[in-house]
Design a protein around this motif. Structure first.
Motif, PDB file in Angstrom:
ATOM      1  N   ALA A 117       0.695  -1.128   0.024  1.00 54.73           N
ATOM      2  CA  ALA A 117      -0.125   0.126   0.045  1.00 54.73           C
ATOM      3  C   ALA A 117       0.952   1.315  -0.087  1.00 54.73           C
ATOM      4  O   ALA A 117       0.602   2.108  -0.683  1.00 54.73           O
ATOM      5  CB  ALA A 117      -1.013  -0.058   1.294  1.00 54.73           C
ATOM      6  N   ALA A 118       1.847   1.418   0.791  1.00 57.61           N
ATOM      7  CA  ALA A 118       2.893   2.300   0.790  1.00 57.61           C
ATOM      8  C   ALA A 118       3.376   2.759  -0.354  1.00 57.61           C
ATOM      9  O   ALA A 118       3.637   3.876  -0.966  1.00 57.61           O
ATOM     10  CB  ALA A 118       3.904   2.299   1.892  1.00 57.61           C
ATOM     11  N   LEU A 119       4.011   1.630  -1.105  1.00 55.56           N
ATOM     12  CA  LEU A 119       4.804   1.566  -2.373  1.00 55.56           C
ATOM     13  C   LEU A 119       3.730   2.107  -3.483  1.00 55.56           C
ATOM     14  O   LEU A 119       3.956   2.815  -4.480  1.00 55.56           O
ATOM     15  CB  LEU A 119       5.254   0.322  -2.802  1.00 55.56           C
ATOM     16  CG  LEU A 119       6.597  -0.100  -1.908  1.00 55.56           C
ATOM     17  CD1 LEU A 119       6.962  -1.484  -2.152  1.00 55.56           C
ATOM     18  CD2 LEU A 119       7.645   1.079  -2.029  1.00 55.56           C
ATOM     19  N   LEU A 120       2.435   1.675  -3.343  1.00 54.21           N
ATOM     20  CA  LEU A 120       1.482   1.830  -4.580  1.00 54.21           C
ATOM     21  C   LEU A 120       1.173   3.464  -4.324  1.00 54.21           C
ATOM     22  O   LEU A 120       1.030   4.167  -5.333  1.00 54.21           O
ATOM     23  CB  LEU A 120       0.219   0.996  -4.110  1.00 54.21           C
ATOM     24  CG  LEU A 120      -0.957   1.342  -5.229  1.00 54.21           C
ATOM     25  CD1 LEU A 120      -0.240   1.015  -6.857  1.00 54.21           C
ATOM     26  CD2 LEU A 120      -1.973   0.241  -5.131  1.00 54.21           C
ATOM     27  N   ALA A 121       1.014   3.914  -3.104  1.00 54.73           N
ATOM     28  CA  ALA A 121       0.760   5.320  -2.754  1.00 54.73           C
ATOM     29  C   ALA A 121       1.916   6.086  -3.397  1.00 54.73           C
ATOM     30  O   ALA A 121       1.573   7.361  -3.835  1.00 54.73           O
ATOM     31  CB  ALA A 121       0.495   5.591  -1.244  1.00 54.73           C
ATOM     32  N   ALA A 122       3.197   5.758  -3.356  1.00 57.52           N
ATOM     33  CA  ALA A 122       4.171   6.414  -3.782  1.00 57.52           C
ATOM     34  C   ALA A 122       4.751   6.438  -5.309  1.00 57.52           C
ATOM     35  O   ALA A 122       5.367   7.110  -5.653  1.00 57.52           O
ATOM     36  CB  ALA A 122       5.580   6.201  -2.765  1.00 57.52           C
ATOM     37  N   LEU A 123       4.198   5.252  -5.823  1.00 61.03           N
ATOM     38  CA  LEU A 123       4.444   5.010  -7.082  1.00 61.03           C
ATOM     39  C   LEU A 123       3.066   4.658  -7.970  1.00 61.03           C
ATOM     40  O   LEU A 123       2.993   3.590  -8.145  1.00 61.03           O
ATOM     41  CB  LEU A 123       5.511   3.573  -7.110  1.00 61.03           C
ATOM     42  CG  LEU A 123       6.786   3.892  -6.538  1.00 61.03           C
ATOM     43  CD1 LEU A 123       7.565   2.346  -6.315  1.00 61.03           C
ATOM     44  CD2 LEU A 123       7.631   4.835  -7.322  1.00 61.03           C
ATOM     45  N   ARG A 143      -8.466  -6.080   1.148  1.00 59.29           N
ATOM     46  CA  ARG A 143      -9.166  -4.840   2.019  1.00 59.29           C
ATOM     47  C   ARG A 143      -8.339  -3.374   1.666  1.00 59.29           C
ATOM     48  O   ARG A 143      -8.956  -2.581   1.273  1.00 59.29           O
ATOM     49  CB  ARG A 143      -9.470  -4.964   3.619  1.00 59.29           C
ATOM     50  CG  ARG A 143     -10.618  -5.799   3.836  1.00 59.29           C
ATOM     51  CD  ARG A 143     -10.593  -6.114   5.204  1.00 59.29           C
ATOM     52  NE  ARG A 143     -11.198  -5.022   5.952  1.00 59.29           N
ATOM     53  CZ  ARG A 143     -10.810  -4.653   7.287  1.00 59.29           C
ATOM     54  NH1 ARG A 143     -10.478  -5.658   8.130  1.00 59.29           N
ATOM     55  NH2 ARG A 143     -11.197  -3.446   7.762  1.00 59.29           N
ATOM     56  N   ASN A 144      -7.030  -3.925   1.841  1.00 64.94           N
ATOM     57  CA  ASN A 144      -6.256  -2.545   1.766  1.00 64.94           C
ATOM     58  C   ASN A 144      -5.802  -2.163   0.333  1.00 64.94           C
ATOM     59  O   ASN A 144      -5.509  -0.917   0.144  1.00 64.94           O
ATOM     60  CB  ASN A 144      -4.862  -2.796   2.519  1.00 64.94           C
ATOM     61  CG  ASN A 144      -5.307  -2.678   4.080  1.00 64.94           C
ATOM     62  OD1 ASN A 144      -5.830  -1.948   4.377  1.00 64.94           O
ATOM     63  ND2 ASN A 144      -4.616  -3.904   4.998  1.00 64.94           N
ATOM     64  N   LEU A 145      -5.819  -3.083  -0.535  1.00 61.41           N
ATOM     65  CA  LEU A 145      -5.173  -2.724  -1.911  1.00 61.41           C
ATOM     66  C   LEU A 145      -6.089  -2.950  -2.996  1.00 61.41           C
ATOM     67  O   LEU A 145      -6.168  -2.216  -3.852  1.00 61.41           O
ATOM     68  CB  LEU A 145      -3.931  -3.821  -2.324  1.00 61.41           C
ATOM     69  CG  LEU A 145      -2.667  -3.842  -1.286  1.00 61.41           C
ATOM     70  CD1 LEU A 145      -1.904  -4.981  -1.603  1.00 61.41           C
ATOM     71  CD2 LEU A 145      -2.234  -2.533  -1.368  1.00 61.41           C
ATOM     72  N   ALA A 146      -7.410  -3.532  -2.792  1.00 62.22           N
ATOM     73  CA  ALA A 146      -8.165  -3.521  -3.979  1.00 62.22           C
ATOM     74  C   ALA A 146      -8.712  -2.345  -4.503  1.00 62.22           C
ATOM     75  O   ALA A 146      -8.805  -2.033  -5.747  1.00 62.22           O
ATOM     76  CB  ALA A 146      -9.352  -4.655  -3.628  1.00 62.22           C
ATOM     77  N   ALA A 147      -8.964  -1.575  -3.510  1.00 60.58           N
ATOM     78  CA  ALA A 147      -9.689  -0.111  -4.091  1.00 60.58           C
ATOM     79  C   ALA A 147      -8.631   0.707  -4.399  1.00 60.58           C
ATOM     80  O   ALA A 147      -9.027   1.819  -5.544  1.00 60.58           O
ATOM     81  CB  ALA A 147     -10.428   0.473  -2.745  1.00 60.58           C
ATOM     82  N   VAL A 148      -7.215   0.636  -4.612  1.00 59.88           N
ATOM     83  CA  VAL A 148      -6.353   1.238  -4.994  1.00 59.88           C
ATOM     84  C   VAL A 148      -5.643   0.673  -6.192  1.00 59.88           C
ATOM     85  O   VAL A 148      -4.579   1.180  -6.405  1.00 59.88           O
ATOM     86  CB  VAL A 148      -5.324   1.758  -4.007  1.00 59.88           C
ATOM     87  CG1 VAL A 148      -6.072   2.955  -2.976  1.00 59.88           C
ATOM     88  CG2 VAL A 148      -4.783   0.685  -3.315  1.00 59.88           C
ATOM     89  N   GLY A 149      -5.945  -0.556  -6.501  1.00 55.26           N
ATOM     90  CA  GLY A 149      -5.468  -1.133  -7.695  1.00 55.26           C
ATOM     91  C   GLY A 149      -4.432  -2.139  -7.568  1.00 55.26           C
ATOM     92  O   GLY A 149      -3.649  -2.654  -8.462  1.00 55.26           O
TER      93      GLY A 149
END
Length: 280
Positions: A117-123, A143-149
């Motif tokens: 999640a942290a890496l996806l937010a930054a990249l 739960r943490n990742l599906a909504a953000v891809g």
């Protein structure tokens, strides 16, 4: 005419709760009390939450979330709780990403998916995959990742990953279990009694899972890709030696502030790494 005071008064509850928590051995009692008060909707719910914490349950299980790299990560019982020291793993991964374009990121042994999640937010342009063998962790990571891809896979290490990722991973980030079996009993009770043993126990010397990562990892890296592994300061030299055996040169990065150690190995185009290691 003034209204009657509410029987549930958060401001007056916090000092009493702090004292209970400190008596139970909670080092950050005041901060925890504030978080519990903010989360409770009724006095009865607050009492139940405090009772659970005093009994030794991890605060994150009670709140239902943990803070990690400025994000609120959903956490549920039976899932490894992300540690603040693992933020150093994210920092090092982002430094590696700054050296070359990143298309595919894999968070192996992902637990709640906090690192992914942290890496996806930054990249935001990267394709991020996360994998874990624990069904509860996979459910939580989704739960943490599906909504953000982010994409989450269930299975044992590399066996969980889609085969089409082999040879194309730019950042392979791993926070596998690395506590030696005999040291589990020395961990705080909230960890050893509540978190899954599979997420903690790294075998006799703590390196059982990490050796498998080192053996399989190179065949999944893209040319120029990096493998980053969280470990302990004592174990890091052994990991560097294992990576040398896998024909990868590695270095050790340390954060004194976070008491964190990360081993980083880069796969350069033309390195004589065998791509038929099985990767599983």
């Amino acid at each position: 005419m003034s209204s009657a005071p509410s029987p549930f008064s958060p401001s007056s509850s916090a000092p009493l709760i702090s004292r209970r928590l400190r008596a139970a051995g909670c080092v950050f009692a005041e901060d925890e009390a504030q978080l519990l008060v903010a989360a409770a909707r009724t006095a009865a719910e607050l009492t139940a939450m405090v009772d659970r914490r005093v009994a030794g349950q991890p605060l994150e299980y009670i709140l239902g979330w943990a803070e990690f790299c400025g994000l609120r990560i959903a956490i549920e019982a039976g899932v490894f709780v992300p540690r603040r020291r693992t933020e150093f793993l994210v920092q090092q991964a982002l430094e590696q990403a700054g050296a070359s374009p990143v298309r595919i990121v894999v968070d192996l042994c992902c637990g709640s998916g906090a690192v992914a999640a942290a890496l996806l937010a930054a990249l935001p342009g990267a394709e991020v995959h996360a994998a874990d063998v624990e069904p509860a962790a996979v459910r939580c990571a989704r739960r943490n990742l599906a909504a953000v891809g982010g994409r989450v896979h269930e299975g044992d290490l590399f066996a969980a990953l889609p085969e089409e990722l082999r040879g194309g991973v730019d950042l392979l980030v791993v926070n596998a279990p690395y506590v030696p079996t005999d040291a589990i009993g020395l961990m705080p009770p909230e960890a050893r009694e509540h978190e899954p043993r599979l997420a903690l126990d790294g075998g006799t010397d703590g390196l059982d899972v990490l050796r498998r990562v080192v053996a399989g990892g190179p065949s999944w890296l893209a040319p120029g890709g990096s493998l980053l592994v969280e470990t302990s300061a004592r174990q890091a030299p052994s990991l560097v030696d294992a990576l040398a055996g896998a024909e990868l040169s590695a270095r050790i990065e340390v954060s004194d502030e976070l008491a964190a150690t990360v081993v980083i190995a880069a796969f350069q185009a033309g390195d004589p790494v065998s791509l038929d290691r099985g990767g599983r």
